[in-house]
Design an enzyme around this catalytic site. Structure first.
Site, PDB file in Angstrom:
ATOM      1  CD  GLU A   1     -16.466  30.788   1.502  1.00  0.00           C
ATOM      2  OE1 GLU A   1     -16.763  29.583   3.017  1.00  0.00           O
ATOM      3  OE2 GLU A   1     -15.903  30.269   0.550  1.00  0.00           O
TER       4      GLU A   1
ATOM      5  CD  GLU B   1     -20.178  27.644   0.268  1.00  0.00           C
ATOM      6  OE1 GLU B   1     -19.195  28.154   0.080  1.00  0.00           O
ATOM      7  OE2 GLU B   1     -21.297  28.004   0.444  1.00  0.00           O
TER       8      GLU B   1
END
EC number: 4.2.1.150
Length: 260
Positions: A114, A134
């Protein structure tokens, strides 16, 4: 602000920000995010610096992700606040006036992927690994991964990576358009600095206006985006750099831009 988790170095018009938590594979916790925010703000406000490179200390990890040990016992409200902080810091990077390049060395997973995605573009070492793992931890991405990944690689590929938690290598990241170039690890920073040098040799006001037009245009419809570009184009003709650039071209010499 004294930094404990990052290193900020300046080389003439260039700044290099290293995420520096080697014992934690450069993972991001709250303190690290706050230090990144401070450093990015300082770089953006420094008239002597015109481009930022973000990388990780060492050769094993760009950023291995958000710090799981830090996150493990967060409440739902605390987790939301942590995610919102990461989003705010990464949005600050994305919205910087100046170009930002990610030099991805080693693991760029979760929050690391990210962080790389909020930069203008990414150059990867051949040992780099990318992913949003995740869901394998029972959570979603929290720092913008569900939003930036589809914009960069398309919704189908992004959803596959998000749903499977697959980790991909640098060559696959290049194939799907997540990174612009793959080089050997020892060539990473020299190559990124070489690209930075090419950018810095151009008119920086025009570079910044180009960045702003591209970023803003992607968030709106094509007609509004064209108007944003027209505004940027017109603004250039009120600058000394435009006059110098065109005069230098006609005189067949190198332009001497002064960012005015």
């Amino acid at each position: 602000m004294a930094y404990e988790n990052i290193i900020l170095e300046k080389e003439e018009k260039l700044a290099v920000l290293y995420i520096n938590r080697p014992k934690a594979m450069n993972a991001l916790n709250k303190d690290t995010l706050l230090e990144i925010k401070d450093a990015v703000t300082a770089v953006n406000d420094d008239p002597a610096v015109e481009l930022l490179i973000i990388t990780g200390s060492g050769d094993k990890s760009f950023v291995a992700g958000a710090d799981i040990a830090f996150m493990q016992n967060l409440s739902a409200m605390e987790a939301r606040e942590f995610g919102a902080l990461g989003q705010k810091v990464f949005r600050l990077i994305e919205a910087m006036e100046k170009p930002v390049i990610a030099a991805v060395n080693g693991f760029a997973l979760g929050g690391g992927c990210e962080l790389a995605m909020c930069c203008d573009f990414r150059i990867a070492a051949s040992n780099a690994k990318f992913g949003q793992p995740e869901v394998g931890l029972g959570i979603t991405p929290g720092f913008g991964g569900t939003q930036r990944l589809p914009r960069l690689v398309g919704p189908g590929m992004a959803k596959q990576l998000l749903y499977t938690a697959d980790v991909i290598n640098a060559d696959e990241a290049f194939r799907i358009g997540l990174v612009n170039k793959v080089v050997q690890p020892e060539e990473l920073l020299p190559e990124v600095k070489k690209i930075a040098g090419r950018i810095l040799s151009k008119g920086q006001l025009a570079v910044r206006l180009s960045k702003a037009a591209a970023n803003e245009g992607m968030q709106t419809d094509i007609d509004r985006a064209m108007s944003i570009e027209a505004d940027a184009f017109g603004l250039c003709f009120a600058t000394q750099d435009q006059k110098e650039g065109m005069t230098a071209f006609l005189e067949k010499r190198k332009a001497n831009f002064i960012s005015k």
